[in-house]
Design a protein around this motif. Structure first.
Motif, mmCIF file in Angstrom:
data_model
loop_
_atom_site.group_PDB
_atom_site.id
_atom_site.type_symbol
_atom_site.label_atom_id
_atom_site.label_comp_id
_atom_site.label_asym_id
_atom_site.label_seq_id
_atom_site.Cartn_x
_atom_site.Cartn_y
_atom_site.Cartn_z
ATOM 1 N N LYS A 39 1.029 -1.437 -0.016
ATOM 2 C CA LYS A 39 -0.304 -0.432 0.240
ATOM 3 C C LYS A 39 1.545 1.433 0.025
ATOM 4 O O LYS A 39 1.316 1.529 1.081
ATOM 5 C CB LYS A 39 -0.909 0.200 1.154
ATOM 6 N N GLN A 46 -3.917 5.730 -1.946
ATOM 7 C CA GLN A 46 -4.900 5.854 -3.359
ATOM 8 C C GLN A 46 -4.541 5.094 -3.534
ATOM 9 O O GLN A 46 -5.022 4.852 -5.166
ATOM 10 C CB GLN A 46 -4.626 7.404 -3.612
ATOM 11 N N LEU A 47 -3.518 4.156 -3.472
ATOM 12 C CA LEU A 47 -3.111 2.755 -4.577
ATOM 13 C C LEU A 47 -2.449 1.778 -3.482
ATOM 14 O O LEU A 47 -1.805 2.547 -2.128
ATOM 15 C CB LEU A 47 -1.710 3.669 -5.413
ATOM 16 N N LYS A 48 -3.165 0.758 -4.109
ATOM 17 C CA LYS A 48 -2.456 -0.535 -3.196
ATOM 18 C C LYS A 48 -2.681 -0.899 -4.176
ATOM 19 O O LYS A 48 -3.276 -1.100 -5.041
ATOM 20 C CB LYS A 48 -3.573 -1.007 -2.237
ATOM 21 N N LEU A 49 -1.403 -1.787 -4.489
ATOM 22 C CA LEU A 49 -0.520 -2.727 -5.662
ATOM 23 C C LEU A 49 -0.872 -4.133 -5.366
ATOM 24 O O LEU A 49 0.307 -4.337 -4.148
ATOM 25 C CB LEU A 49 0.754 -2.090 -6.289
ATOM 26 N N ALA A 79 -4.814 -3.223 -8.919
ATOM 27 C CA ALA A 79 -4.615 -1.767 -8.309
ATOM 28 C C ALA A 79 -5.615 -1.644 -7.176
ATOM 29 O O ALA A 79 -7.217 -1.710 -7.958
ATOM 30 C CB ALA A 79 -3.807 -0.781 -8.624
ATOM 31 N N THR A 80 -5.911 -1.206 -5.964
ATOM 32 C CA THR A 80 -7.833 -0.629 -5.408
ATOM 33 C C THR A 80 -6.832 0.292 -4.639
ATOM 34 O O THR A 80 -5.655 1.033 -4.395
ATOM 35 C CB THR A 80 -7.731 -1.447 -4.448
ATOM 36 N N GLY A 81 -7.971 1.152 -4.553
ATOM 37 C CA GLY A 81 -7.753 2.431 -3.826
ATOM 38 C C GLY A 81 -8.942 3.288 -3.487
ATOM 39 O O GLY A 81 -9.843 3.064 -4.223
#
Length: 451
Positions: A219, A223-226, A253-255
């Motif tokens: 994380k 705004q961005l977790k890969l 990718a989530t955020g």
């Protein structure tokens, strides 16, 4: 029927006696006399009665099922007085008071006389039995356990069914670096929602052929977790059927993006490819698989309201390939509609592939619960599917139908939850026989007590 009634009534009676005793405890751990090699013991309890109705239009008898899950567990810490050595044990009983459904009644040989399926047969099982040792921020685990990775799109515990799916694993998990989580595990057994070996619900592997699970996530910012992953599944021949397996490599990718104090936008983007399995067990040759998958999703939420738009696409099989992109270990009920029309297809076949465009709207209130409505539009990815070198029937239309799902759930107390939901699938005559053309209606009413 009488014996089933006695079992379920007995389970209910045990709960009625136990709940006041358990809730009167002042400490988190139950005060019991335990052997010296056992440290702290904390009991767990789940009691979940549920009514399920299934109408598979123009085919089979309507199903009526009143089932109960009773799960009793114990978290054991400080084994041999070692602070970081722990274990968890859980036994689960599933029984039916009303059992007018397949597989409780009817046989697959008499299709016209069969009831529609409810995947909650009578069954008792040790659902979890594992030991874990934690050294700093690294954990070692061995035994049978639930395995929920990311949002369970590829690997999950299917806890919606009364008997959850669990895996026997040998694994190591590390989060020594803040925001970095790494999991590496081998799966030596799978226990699905039933004991049906023909549908691969029950499987075990030799150590040199077991599925290998690798999942790593970081994380960067809110705004961005890969997340990157490699799920290597071996192919297996069991009870006259072939489990295709396949090596899956992917990234998502989530955020969350805070648009204002009360409004948030969440997103998900994912891509994966699936190749031939890394090993085979009992097969002359490995299955041929070469397909990809992607999905995108956006969710806007604020002031209790939320709305989601999403699209996912599974590639179908080309000539010479045994299957399209499949997800055999996923919590499939959470995807492609709650009617589970495509459940077996997504898990094992995907010859024509699948496209699912969906939208959800809903509202959550802290006192009155959550109400949501979801619409799915299904289409085939290809109009010509393959099973190895054999071409399957060509579709007259790629339209695989649509579905509406409705959910209402509310916490009645801190430990008691009420849920009601329904699914209405509208099929199309163009669908191949391997998936089925019949419309489906399902609804559920459920109570869940947890301690």
């Amino acid at each position: 029927m009488k014996s089933k009634l006695k079992k379920t009534v007995l389970s209910t009676a045990i709960l009625a006696v136990s709940v006041p005793f358990l809730t009167d405890q002042k400490a988190n751990a139950l005060e019991i006399q335990s052997p010296t090699f056992i440290g702290e013991v904390k009991p767990t309890l789940l009691f979940r009665p549920r009514y399920e109705y299934v109408d598979e239009h123009n085919n089979k008898k309507n199903a009526n099922a009143l089932t109960t899950r009773v799960a009793i567990g114990a978290q054991i810490d400080k084994i041999f007085q070692v602070p970081n050595l722990s274990a968890y044990l859980e036994a689960t009983y599933v029984g039916a008071l009303i059992d007018d459904y397949y597989p409780q009644k009817g046989t697959s040989a008499n299709i016209s006389e069969n009831y529609a399926t409810v995947a909650d047969p009578d069954i008792t099982r040790i659902t979890e039995a594992y030991i874990k040792y934690k050294f700093n921020k690294t954990s070692f685990i061995f035994g049978r356990t639930r395995l929920n990775l990311d949002d369970q799109r590829f690997i999950g515990s299917v806890d919606w069914r009364q008997m959850p799916q669990t895996f026997g694993i040998i694994g190591i998990q590390d989060n020594t670096i803040n925001n970095l989580n790494i999991l590496l595990a081998g799966i030596y057994e799978r226990k699905g929602v039933s004991d049906n070996q023909v549908s691969f619900d029950t499987m075990d592997w030799k150590l040199d052929k077991m599925p290998i699970i690798f999942n790593i996530s970081y994380k960067f910012i809110p705004q961005l977790k890969l997340t990157g992953y490699a799920y290597l599944l071996s192919a297996k021949y069991q009870d006259g059927k072939t489990f295709n397996g396949g090596n899956t490599y992917g990234i998502n990718a989530t955020g969350d993006i805070q648009l204002s104090k009360d409004v948030k936008f969440s997103y998900l983007g994912e891509y994966a490819i699936q190749k031939d399995p890394y090993a085979k067990d009992g097969l002359a040759t490995k299955p041929k698989i070469d397909a990809d998958f992607y999905r995108v999703e956006g969710k806007l939420s604020g002031y209790g309201f939320f709305g989601t738009l999403g699209y996912e696409r599974f590639q179908g099989a080309d000539k010479g390939e045994n299957a399209g992109f499949t997800t055999p270990f996923a919590t499939l009920h959470a995807y492609e509609g709650w009617a589970d029309k495509f459940l077996g297809y997504v898990a094992t076949n995907m010859a024509y592939g699948l496209k699912d465009a969906y939208a959800t709207i809903g509202y959550t209130h802290k006192d009155y619960g959550t109400l949501s409505l979801t619409y799915h539009k299904f289409d085939a990815d290809k109009n010509q599917g393959y099973n190895g070198t054999t071409p399957l029937a060509q579709l007259t239309s790629k339209n695989f139908g649509n579905e509406i799902d409705v959910l209402y759930t509310v916490n009645l107390t801190k430990r008691l939850n009420f849920l009601a939901k329904g699914a209405w699938y509208n099929g199309k005559n163009s669908m191949p026989a391997s998936i089925g053309k019949n419309d489906l209606t399902k609804y559920w009413i459920q109570l869940t007590y947890k301690y």
